[in-house]
Design a protein around this motif. Structure first.
Motif, PDB file in Angstrom:
ATOM      1  N   ALA A 235      59.431  90.429  68.505  1.00 25.02           N
ATOM      2  CA  ALA A 235      59.692  89.315  67.591  1.00 25.02           C
ATOM      3  C   ALA A 235      60.126  88.081  68.378  1.00 25.02           C
ATOM      4  CB  ALA A 235      60.767  89.704  66.591  1.00 25.02           C
ATOM      5  N   LYS A 236      59.758  86.921  67.878  1.00 20.90           N
ATOM      6  CA  LYS A 236      60.125  85.663  68.531  1.00 20.90           C
ATOM      7  C   LYS A 236      60.806  84.735  67.541  1.00 20.90           C
ATOM      8  CE  LYS A 236      56.463  86.039  71.855  1.00 20.90           C
ATOM      9  NZ  LYS A 236      55.249  85.534  72.406  1.00 20.90           N
ATOM     10  N   ILE A 237      61.762  83.989  68.051  1.00 21.83           N
ATOM     11  CA  ILE A 237      62.415  82.934  67.290  1.00 21.83           C
ATOM     12  C   ILE A 237      62.059  81.633  67.996  1.00 21.83           C
ATOM     13  CG2 ILE A 237      64.636  81.892  66.691  1.00 21.83           C
ATOM     14  CD1 ILE A 237      65.753  84.748  66.458  1.00 21.83           C
ATOM     15  N   ASP A 238      61.576  80.668  67.242  1.00 20.36           N
ATOM     16  CA  ASP A 238      61.178  79.383  67.812  1.00 20.36           C
ATOM     17  C   ASP A 238      61.585  78.290  66.825  1.00 20.36           C
ATOM     18  OD1 ASP A 238      60.082  77.401  69.352  1.00 20.36           O
ATOM     19  OD2 ASP A 238      58.013  78.113  69.176  1.00 20.36           O
ATOM     20  N   ILE A 239      62.727  77.660  67.093  1.00 20.77           N
ATOM     21  CA  ILE A 239      63.283  76.659  66.185  1.00 20.77           C
ATOM     22  C   ILE A 239      63.411  75.336  66.925  1.00 20.77           C
ATOM     23  CG2 ILE A 239      65.308  75.994  64.821  1.00 20.77           C
ATOM     24  CD1 ILE A 239      65.902  79.044  64.581  1.00 20.77           C
ATOM     25  N   ARG A 240      62.884  74.291  66.335  1.00 19.30           N
ATOM     26  CA  ARG A 240      63.042  72.932  66.874  1.00 19.30           C
ATOM     27  C   ARG A 240      63.779  72.104  65.838  1.00 19.30           C
ATOM     28  NH1 ARG A 240      59.772  71.826  71.325  1.00 19.30           N
ATOM     29  NH2 ARG A 240      58.338  73.527  71.790  1.00 19.30           N
ATOM     30  N   ARG A 241      64.747  71.346  66.307  1.00 16.44           N
ATOM     31  CA  ARG A 241      65.560  70.539  65.389  1.00 16.44           C
ATOM     32  C   ARG A 241      65.731  69.149  65.983  1.00 16.44           C
ATOM     33  NH1 ARG A 241      69.820  71.721  61.594  1.00 16.44           N
ATOM     34  NH2 ARG A 241      68.712  73.681  61.330  1.00 16.44           N
ATOM     35  N   LYS A 242      65.409  68.147  65.194  1.00 11.29           N
ATOM     36  CA  LYS A 242      65.625  66.755  65.599  1.00 11.29           C
ATOM     37  C   LYS A 242      67.111  66.447  65.529  1.00 11.29           C
ATOM     38  CE  LYS A 242      61.224  65.534  65.762  1.00 11.29           C
ATOM     39  NZ  LYS A 242      60.570  65.456  67.026  1.00 11.29           N
ATOM     40  N   HIS A 243      67.564  65.543  66.400  1.00  8.34           N
ATOM     41  CA  HIS A 243      68.951  65.091  66.353  1.00  8.34           C
ATOM     42  C   HIS A 243      69.027  63.634  66.804  1.00  8.34           C
ATOM     43  CE1 HIS A 243      69.753  65.071  70.708  1.00  8.34           C
ATOM     44  NE2 HIS A 243      69.034  66.169  70.772  1.00  8.34           N
ATOM     45  N   HIS A 244      70.157  63.015  66.512  1.00  4.81           N
ATOM     46  CA  HIS A 244      70.363  61.613  66.884  1.00  4.81           C
ATOM     47  C   HIS A 244      71.552  61.478  67.833  1.00  4.81           C
ATOM     48  CE1 HIS A 244      67.382  60.485  63.972  1.00  4.81           C
ATOM     49  NE2 HIS A 244      68.017  61.178  63.043  1.00  4.81           N
ATOM     50  N   LEU A 245      71.857  62.524  68.570  1.00  8.11           N
ATOM     51  CA  LEU A 245      72.987  62.530  69.496  1.00  8.11           C
ATOM     52  C   LEU A 245      72.530  62.131  70.894  1.00  8.11           C
ATOM     53  CD1 LEU A 245      74.449  66.015  68.475  1.00  8.11           C
ATOM     54  CD2 LEU A 245      75.171  63.776  67.624  1.00  8.11           C
ATOM     55  N   SER A 246      73.483  61.675  71.696  1.00  8.51           N
ATOM     56  CA  SER A 246      73.177  61.493  73.111  1.00  8.51           C
ATOM     57  C   SER A 246      73.044  62.884  73.723  1.00  8.51           C
ATOM     58  CB  SER A 246      74.308  60.728  73.804  1.00  8.51           C
ATOM     59  OG  SER A 246      75.474  61.541  73.873  1.00  8.51           O
ATOM     60  N   LEU A 247      72.465  62.982  74.923  1.00  4.56           N
ATOM     61  CA  LEU A 247      72.348  64.292  75.570  1.00  4.56           C
ATOM     62  C   LEU A 247      73.723  64.910  75.810  1.00  4.56           C
ATOM     63  CD1 LEU A 247      69.389  63.958  78.106  1.00  4.56           C
ATOM     64  CD2 LEU A 247      69.510  65.362  76.047  1.00  4.56           C
ATOM     65  N   ALA A 248      74.711  64.096  76.151  1.00  4.94           N
ATOM     66  CA  ALA A 248      76.066  64.606  76.379  1.00  4.94           C
ATOM     67  C   ALA A 248      76.657  65.180  75.085  1.00  4.94           C
ATOM     68  CB  ALA A 248      76.965  63.517  76.943  1.00  4.94           C
ATOM     69  N   GLU A 249      76.472  64.463  73.975  1.00  6.00           N
ATOM     70  CA  GLU A 249      76.971  64.951  72.683  1.00  6.00           C
ATOM     71  C   GLU A 249      76.216  66.211  72.246  1.00  6.00           C
ATOM     72  OE1 GLU A 249      78.298  60.813  70.470  1.00  6.00           O
ATOM     73  OE2 GLU A 249      76.162  61.332  70.583  1.00  6.00           O
ATOM     74  N   ALA A 250      74.915  66.226  72.478  1.00  3.31           N
ATOM     75  CA  ALA A 250      74.112  67.393  72.120  1.00  3.31           C
ATOM     76  C   ALA A 250      74.520  68.603  72.956  1.00  3.31           C
ATOM     77  CB  ALA A 250      72.624  67.091  72.302  1.00  3.31           C
ATOM     78  N   ARG A 251      74.796  68.371  74.229  1.00  4.73           N
ATOM     79  CA  ARG A 251      75.234  69.470  75.107  1.00  4.73           C
ATOM     80  C   ARG A 251      76.562  70.044  74.619  1.00  4.73           C
ATOM     81  NH1 ARG A 251      73.876  70.346  80.916  1.00  4.73           N
ATOM     82  NH2 ARG A 251      75.374  71.872  81.679  1.00  4.73           N
TER      83      ARG A 251
END
Length: 91
Positions: free
Chosen positions: A2-18
Motif C-alpha cells: 500500500a502507498k500513501i501519497d498526499i500533497r498539500r499546498k501551503h502559504h508558509l515560508s520553508l522555515a515555518e513549514a519545517r
C-alpha cells in the motif's frame, strides 16, 4: 504494498513549514513508533513495515509512504491522522 501519497499546498515560508512538519513528525513518530531524520528539506521516516518521507517545497508539502502488508491494513487510519495533523499544523 500500500502507498500513501498526499500533497498539500501551503502559504508558509520553508522555515515555518519545517517547524510545522517537525510537530507533525513528533506526533506521528510517537504514535506509530517511527525513526525519522532530516536530509535537506526532506524528513525521512521508517520502521518495520513503513518507509517514507515528507518533502518540503515552497508552497507545497508532500507526504509519501510505502506500507508493508500489516501496516497496509491500517492505511485509512494513517491517512486520516496525516490529514488531521496537516490541517492542524499547516492549515
Amino acid at each position: 504494498m500500500a502507498k500513501i501519497d498526499i500533497r498539500r499546498k501551503h502559504h508558509l515560508s520553508l522555515a515555518e513549514a519545517r517547524k510545522a512538519v517537525n510537530k507533525l513528525a513528533k506526533s506521528i513518530a510517537s504514535e506509530f513508533d517511527l525513526d525519522c531524520g532530516w536530509e535537506g528539506n526532506t524528513l525521512a521516516f521508517s520502521r518495520s513495515g513503513v518507509d517514507g518521507h515528507i518533502a518540503l517545497e515552497k508552497g507545497e508539502v508532500h507526504v509519501y509512504a510505502e506500507l508493508g502488508f500489516l501496516m497496509g491494513v491500517m492505511k485509512p487510519m494513517i491517512e486520516r491522522e496525516i490529514h488531521r495533523h496537516l490541517d492542524e499544523q499547516i492549515g
